[in-house]
Design a protein around this motif. Structure first.
Motif, short mmCIF file in Angstrom:
data_model
loop_
_atom_site.label_atom_id
_atom_site.label_comp_id
_atom_site.label_asym_id
_atom_site.label_seq_id
_atom_site.Cartn_x
_atom_site.Cartn_y
_atom_site.Cartn_z
N GLU A 1 -10.71 -92.97 19.94
CA GLU A 1 -11.91 -93.33 19.17
C GLU A 1 -12.58 -95.24 19.81
N GLN A 2 -11.01 -95.79 19.08
CA GLN A 2 -10.56 -97.22 19.65
C GLN A 2 -10.55 -97.78 20.87
N GLY A 3 -11.01 -96.51 21.96
CA GLY A 3 -11.07 -97.50 23.45
C GLY A 3 -9.85 -97.99 23.45
N SER A 4 -8.36 -98.09 22.89
CA SER A 4 -7.28 -98.27 23.10
C SER A 4 -6.13 -97.34 23.63
N PHE A 5 -7.34 -96.40 23.79
CA PHE A 5 -6.38 -94.96 24.82
C PHE A 5 -5.95 -95.65 25.87
N ASP A 6 -6.98 -96.09 26.84
CA ASP A 6 -6.82 -96.46 28.16
C ASP A 6 -5.44 -97.48 28.51
N GLN A 7 -5.48 -98.33 26.72
CA GLN A 7 -3.82 -99.15 27.71
C GLN A 7 -3.29 -98.67 27.28
N LEU A 8 -2.78 -97.77 26.26
CA LEU A 8 -1.45 -96.73 26.67
C LEU A 8 -1.01 -96.43 28.12
N LEU A 9 -2.35 -96.24 28.57
CA LEU A 9 -2.25 -95.67 29.82
C LEU A 9 -1.35 -96.34 31.19
N VAL A 10 -1.78 -97.56 30.97
CA VAL A 10 -0.78 -98.48 31.43
C VAL A 10 0.45 -99.26 31.41
N THR A 11 0.77 -98.69 30.41
CA THR A 11 1.82 -99.47 29.48
C THR A 11 3.74 -98.52 30.85
N PRO A 12 4.72 -98.56 30.59
CA PRO A 12 5.79 -98.22 30.68
C PRO A 12 5.79 -97.21 30.65
N MET A 13 5.62 -96.92 29.41
CA MET A 13 6.67 -95.46 28.38
C MET A 13 5.89 -94.38 29.09
N SER A 14 6.63 -93.48 28.92
CA SER A 14 6.23 -92.22 28.96
C SER A 14 5.53 -91.61 28.12
N PRO A 15 4.91 -90.65 28.32
CA PRO A 15 4.47 -89.69 27.47
C PRO A 15 4.65 -89.28 26.35
N LEU A 16 6.41 -88.57 26.03
CA LEU A 16 6.83 -88.27 25.27
C LEU A 16 7.28 -89.54 25.00
N GLU A 17 7.48 -90.96 24.96
CA GLU A 17 8.08 -92.16 24.17
C GLU A 17 6.43 -91.91 23.66
N ILE A 18 4.94 -92.12 24.00
CA ILE A 18 4.57 -92.46 23.41
C ILE A 18 4.22 -91.77 22.12
N MET A 19 4.98 -90.27 22.55
CA MET A 19 4.55 -88.66 21.67
C MET A 19 5.30 -89.62 20.30
N ALA A 20 6.62 -89.61 20.55
CA ALA A 20 7.51 -90.10 19.55
C ALA A 20 6.96 -91.07 18.31
N GLY A 21 6.23 -92.11 19.37
CA GLY A 21 6.72 -93.73 18.73
C GLY A 21 5.15 -92.37 17.38
N LYS A 22 4.71 -91.78 17.50
CA LYS A 22 2.90 -92.08 16.74
C LYS A 22 4.00 -90.46 15.91
N ALA A 23 5.06 -90.15 16.33
CA ALA A 23 5.69 -89.08 15.06
C ALA A 23 5.98 -89.53 14.05
N LEU A 24 7.27 -90.69 14.68
CA LEU A 24 7.89 -91.35 13.72
C LEU A 24 7.99 -91.78 12.33
N ALA A 25 6.34 -92.26 11.91
CA ALA A 25 5.33 -93.10 11.43
C ALA A 25 5.45 -91.30 10.16
N PRO A 26 4.67 -91.02 10.73
CA PRO A 26 4.07 -90.15 9.58
C PRO A 26 5.68 -89.06 9.05
N VAL A 27 6.57 -89.19 10.13
CA VAL A 27 8.31 -88.40 9.23
C VAL A 27 8.29 -89.71 8.17
N LEU A 28 8.70 -90.92 8.84
CA LEU A 28 9.08 -91.53 7.20
C LEU A 28 8.15 -91.84 6.25
#
Length: 347
Positions: A180-207
């Motif tokens: 929604e904020q338009g930063s999704f495209d920024q994720l596309l150009v990072t060297p991180m894989s989709p799995l790494e991005i998802m793991a980062g998104k999951a860590l904060a809610p777990v903690l």
């Protein structure tokens, strides 16, 4: 008997017949030497009984309730005073300085005291059912806990239920917020894989979910004085697995949502049936067969049972394995699904 026979098998009906509250249509039925077919009133004077919906009078003190029910069972004068003193010494339902009006949980203690008071009058012979109360031992983890106080049943379950609300909502909003904020495209150009991005998104809610469970744990133990009978590592291991399962569900919602409004709507639509079918307020065994089958896909059902058994009964992880593997299965299904949806969105 209540632990070995399923609901609806006729336990209550049987006890009501033994107490003379329901007439027997045929056969012979004798209790305390009295034939219930033709002398139910006499049998009721010899057998103590507390109904399922037993309730004391809230505008009377515990002692006044005891005198009333003792008189109803034929205790008067010195015999009633002696029996009342014995029950008060055994159960301690009121402080020594006075007798407050019966309210809420106090009625649970007073109910047991009144049931003990229903023993036979002197010289009556035989044994009332209430005489057995003096030898009964409390069942660990029985819903309601001491004096049937509801906080013993509710608070351990809230450690899982309230953390689920926060975990689901945060994980569901994570990717949707980026989109929604338009930063999704920024994720596309990072060297991180989709799995790494998802793991980062999951860590904060777990903690955050575990932190919220810790806060509820402290409130339960320190404020409401519900003691922890089990192991903290075992409790946190089960809650961590439950939180991971919830994060998998939330990330799947986030991956299919185009904005935060959609993610919020999908989450609240899902949270309502998850709470209702969790067993927090309504036992799962009392639900219709179709709803019981639906609870098998609800990780909250297993987390609440796990939290109650470890916190109240003090069991280990081996005793709640039947709660652990369904949550592990849900996590094993939802996390790969979220990863696949995430990769599909990135593509």
């Amino acid at each position: 008997m209540s632990q070995s026979v399923r609901a609806g098998a006729g336990k209550t009906t049987t006890f009501r017949m033994l107490r003379g509250l329901r007439p027997a249509t045929s056969g012979h039925l004798r209790v305390a030497g009295v034939n219930l077919r033709d002398a139910r009133a006499e049998a009721r004077r010899k057998v103590g009984y507390v109904a399922q919906k037993f309730s004391l009078y809230g505008n009377l003190t515990v002692a006044e309730n005891m005198r009333f029910f003792g008189g109803a069972y034929g205790l008067h004068g010195a015999a009633l005073r002696e029996r009342t003193r014995e029950v008060l010494d055994q159960f301690h339902p009121v402080p020594a300085g006075g007798a407050p009006a019966v309210r809420g949980a106090d009625a649970g203690l007073a109910g047991r005291a009144a049931a003990q008071l229903h023993a036979l009058p002197a010289g009556g012979g035989g044994h009332g059912a209430a005489d057995l109360l003096g030898h009964a031992q409390p069942v660990p983890g029985q819903p309601g806990g001491p004096a049937l106080q509801t906080r013993w049943n509710i608070l351990p379950g809230l450690m899982a239920a309230l953390s689920m609300l926060q975990t689901l909502l945060l994980s569901a909003l994570s990717v949707a917020r980026e989109r929604e904020q338009g930063s999704f495209d920024q994720l596309l150009v990072t060297p991180m894989s989709p799995l790494e991005i998802m793991a980062g998104k999951a860590l904060a809610p777990v903690l955050i979910g575990l932190a919220q469970s810790s806060i509820i744990l402290l409130v339960t133990a320190l404020w409401f004085k519900v003691p922890l009978a089990g192991s903290l590592p075992a409790l946190y291991a089960g809650l961590a697995l439950f939180t991971v399962a919830c994060v998998g569900i939330g990330l799947s919602i986030s991956a299919v949502s185009r904005n935060m409004q959609q993610a919020t709507l999908y989450t609240f639509v899902l949270i309502m049936p998850m709470m209702l079918l969790s067993g927090l307020a309504t036992p799962v065994d009392n639900m219709p067969p179709l709803l019981r089958a639906l609870t098998l896909a609800n990780p909250l059902r297993f987390a609440i049972d796990l939290a109650r058994r470890i916190y109240l009964e003090g069991v280990g992880l081996d005793a709640v394995a039947y709660d652990l593997w369904p949550m592990a299965l849900i996590a094993a299904l939802t996390l790969p699904l979220a990863a696949w949806l995430f990769r599909h969105r990135l593509a």
